[in-house]
Motif scaffolding. Structure first.
Motif, PDB file in Angstrom:
ATOM      1  N   UNK A  30       0.963  -1.130   0.047  1.00 64.75           N
ATOM      2  CA  UNK A  30       0.040   0.084  -0.090  1.00 64.75           C
ATOM      3  C   UNK A  30       0.728   1.067   0.146  1.00 64.75           C
ATOM      4  N   UNK A  31       1.853   1.286   0.818  1.00 61.09           N
ATOM      5  CA  UNK A  31       2.762   2.537   0.574  1.00 61.09           C
ATOM      6  C   UNK A  31       3.411   2.734  -0.594  1.00 61.09           C
ATOM      7  N   UNK A  32       3.823   1.508  -1.196  1.00 63.20           N
ATOM      8  CA  UNK A  32       4.659   1.858  -2.572  1.00 63.20           C
ATOM      9  C   UNK A  32       3.407   2.275  -3.418  1.00 63.20           C
ATOM     10  N   UNK A  33       2.467   1.903  -3.256  1.00 59.93           N
ATOM     11  CA  UNK A  33       1.185   2.325  -4.397  1.00 59.93           C
ATOM     12  C   UNK A  33       1.072   3.821  -4.074  1.00 59.93           C
ATOM     13  N   UNK A  34       0.979   4.183  -2.883  1.00 60.63           N
ATOM     14  CA  UNK A  34       0.728   5.567  -2.391  1.00 60.63           C
ATOM     15  C   UNK A  34       2.021   6.340  -3.115  1.00 60.63           C
ATOM     16  N   UNK A  35       3.064   6.013  -2.784  1.00 56.34           N
ATOM     17  CA  UNK A  35       4.276   6.749  -3.157  1.00 56.34           C
ATOM     18  C   UNK A  35       4.400   6.978  -4.820  1.00 56.34           C
ATOM     19  N   UNK A  40       4.674  11.631  -9.475  1.00 59.47           N
ATOM     20  CA  UNK A  40       4.667  12.662 -10.627  1.00 59.47           C
ATOM     21  C   UNK A  40       4.509  14.093 -10.031  1.00 59.47           C
ATOM     22  N   UNK A  41       3.655  14.437  -8.991  1.00 57.65           N
ATOM     23  CA  UNK A  41       3.777  15.381  -8.205  1.00 57.65           C
ATOM     24  C   UNK A  41       4.929  15.964  -7.558  1.00 57.65           C
ATOM     25  N   UNK A  42       5.387  15.062  -6.951  1.00 54.70           N
ATOM     26  CA  UNK A  42       6.913  15.007  -6.039  1.00 54.70           C
ATOM     27  C   UNK A  42       7.888  15.630  -6.942  1.00 54.70           C
ATOM     28  N   UNK A  43       8.004  14.695  -8.288  1.00 54.48           N
ATOM     29  CA  UNK A  43       8.912  15.287  -9.309  1.00 54.48           C
ATOM     30  C   UNK A  43       8.601  16.538  -9.860  1.00 54.48           C
ATOM     31  N   UNK A  48      10.477  22.053 -10.798  1.00 53.85           N
ATOM     32  CA  UNK A  48       9.906  23.207 -11.006  1.00 53.85           C
ATOM     33  C   UNK A  48       9.926  24.320  -9.896  1.00 53.85           C
ATOM     34  N   UNK A  49      10.061  23.665  -8.605  1.00 55.36           N
ATOM     35  CA  UNK A  49      10.032  24.536  -7.501  1.00 55.36           C
ATOM     36  C   UNK A  49      11.453  24.526  -6.842  1.00 55.36           C
ATOM     37  N   UNK A  50      11.826  23.399  -6.212  1.00 55.30           N
ATOM     38  CA  UNK A  50      12.988  23.109  -5.206  1.00 55.30           C
ATOM     39  C   UNK A  50      14.191  23.415  -6.094  1.00 55.30           C
ATOM     40  N   UNK A  51      14.365  22.974  -7.142  1.00 56.63           N
ATOM     41  CA  UNK A  51      15.846  23.144  -8.079  1.00 56.63           C
ATOM     42  C   UNK A  51      15.875  24.683  -8.089  1.00 56.63           C
ATOM     43  N   UNK A  52      14.769  25.244  -8.922  1.00 55.79           N
ATOM     44  CA  UNK A  52      15.022  26.615  -9.225  1.00 55.79           C
ATOM     45  C   UNK A  52      15.381  27.551  -8.044  1.00 55.79           C
ATOM     46  N   UNK A  53      14.796  27.366  -6.901  1.00 60.76           N
ATOM     47  CA  UNK A  53      14.703  28.152  -5.531  1.00 60.76           C
ATOM     48  C   UNK A  53      16.256  27.751  -5.293  1.00 60.76           C
ATOM     49  N   UNK A  54      16.769  26.801  -5.345  1.00 54.92           N
ATOM     50  CA  UNK A  54      18.149  26.470  -4.935  1.00 54.92           C
ATOM     51  C   UNK A  54      19.302  27.222  -5.649  1.00 54.92           C
ATOM     52  N   UNK A  55      18.886  27.199  -7.134  1.00 54.62           N
ATOM     53  CA  UNK A  55      19.721  27.746  -8.118  1.00 54.62           C
ATOM     54  C   UNK A  55      19.714  29.400  -7.781  1.00 54.62           C
ATOM     55  N   UNK A  56      18.414  29.895  -7.709  1.00 56.35           N
ATOM     56  CA  UNK A  56      18.226  31.314  -7.531  1.00 56.35           C
ATOM     57  C   UNK A  56      19.180  31.573  -6.299  1.00 56.35           C
TER      58      UNK A  56
END
Length: 315
Positions: A30-35, A40-43, A48-56
């Motif tokens: 069940x945990x694997x299915x949830x992950x 897709x959302x986490x990726x 588009x959010x975490x990596x650009x923020x670190x780069x900025x």
């Protein structure tokens, strides 16, 4: 009399098999299915959010001039420049005026429209559609049309001339330019908040109004004691969305006033654009981006913490 009993024994191979089965249980499946569902959302958030923020943040520690080809590490020099920037206090003041005016006007008008359109009248769906339609119109096209309407000899002054009023050059006067930009932005997005408020109003039980009416409560008392508390979660949502959106307005400023006259409509996002893409100071522009991120984060956190004091369901 002796009784012989047979003791069941488990072979090492069977023991190993039992151990392997316990390592992969239904809970792990069940945990694997949830992950997998959130992958897709986490990726997307990571890319588009975490990596650009670190780069900025990394860029803000450098002096980066694309035309000169410089990318030199300067440490906290850009942040020192930020605190010493003589123009920044005025930019923050203009941003505050713009955001407060936009949020107050947008949410008040949206709530008023939602109350008026929350009626069981013939043709009410048509009016709901008309008020929501600007939301789906192209932002640039909407702004260009309003730019023509707000000119000295534009449509707005033409209508005022009919009643004998001489209108100003709306986009070339400091006060009227700010008011014009706020109104254009409000009319563009008020339909979104209106729909959210309308959905919340339709979930308020009608029995509460009937009971209040029997007790002699006025319309205003019903609004304050019933309507507003029950739609307060939606008010919180629209407040967060509208405040964050007001701090990110760029296209309207760029098309209508280019930050002028002077710096009367130069909000923080447009000032950031000027530093990075007009003056090619990408390092300092990145520092301004970090400042904008901090302001948005603080305001959102403050609203979320204050929700327990005025959101009905959080009491």
């Amino acid at each position: 009399m002796l009784v012989r009993t047979k003791v069941a024994t488990i072979s090492p191979a069977e023991t190993e098999g039992v151990g392997k089965k316990r390592l992969w249980t239904m809970a792990h499946q069940d945990a694997l299915i949830g992950y997998l569902f959130i992958l897709p959302q986490l990726a997307g958030i990571t890319i588009f959010v975490v990596v650009p923020l670190v780069l900025v943040f990394w860029y803000s520690l450098h002096e980066w001039n694309v035309l000169a080809g410089n990318f030199d590490y300067t440490g906290l020099d850009n942040y020192r420049q930020l605190f010493a920037d003589p123009v920044l206090p005025e930019i923050l003041r203009v941003t505050g005026i713009f955001s407060i005016g936009l949020v107050a006007f947008n949410m008040s008008l949206a709530l008023l429209l939602a109350i008026l359109l929350n009626q069981k009248l013939h043709g009410i769906i048509l009016f709901r559609t008309l008020f929501f339609s600007p939301v789906v119109v192209s932002l640039v096209a909407w702004t260009i049309v309003w730019g023509f309407l707000l000119q000295k000899d534009g449509g707005i002054n033409g209508l005022l001339a009919v009643i004998g009023v001489e209108g100003p050059n709306w986009l070339r006067n400091e006060t009227s330019a700010m008011v014009s930009v706020i109104i254009v932005q409000v009319f563009k997005n008020v339909g979104l908040n209106m729909v959210l408020f309308l959905a919340a109003l339709q979930n308020v039980p009608g029995e509460l109004y009937e009971a209040a009416l029997m007790d002699g409560a006025s319309r205003w008392q019903q609004f304050l004691r019933i309507t507003l508390p029950l739609i307060s979660p939606t008010v919180l949502l629209t407040a967060i969305i509208t405040i964050v959106g007001s701090l990110q307005v760029f296209a309207q400023i760029a098309v209508l006033t280019q930050g002028g006259p002077g710096t009367s409509t130069t909000v923080l996002v447009y000032y950031l654009y000027q530093q990075a893409f007009q003056f090619h100071l990408f390092g300092y522009g990145s520092t301004l981006s970090i400042l904008l991120f901090v302001i948005v984060a603080i305001l959102t956190f403050a609203q979320w913490q204050l929700r327990k004091k005025w959101v009905f369901y959080e009491a």
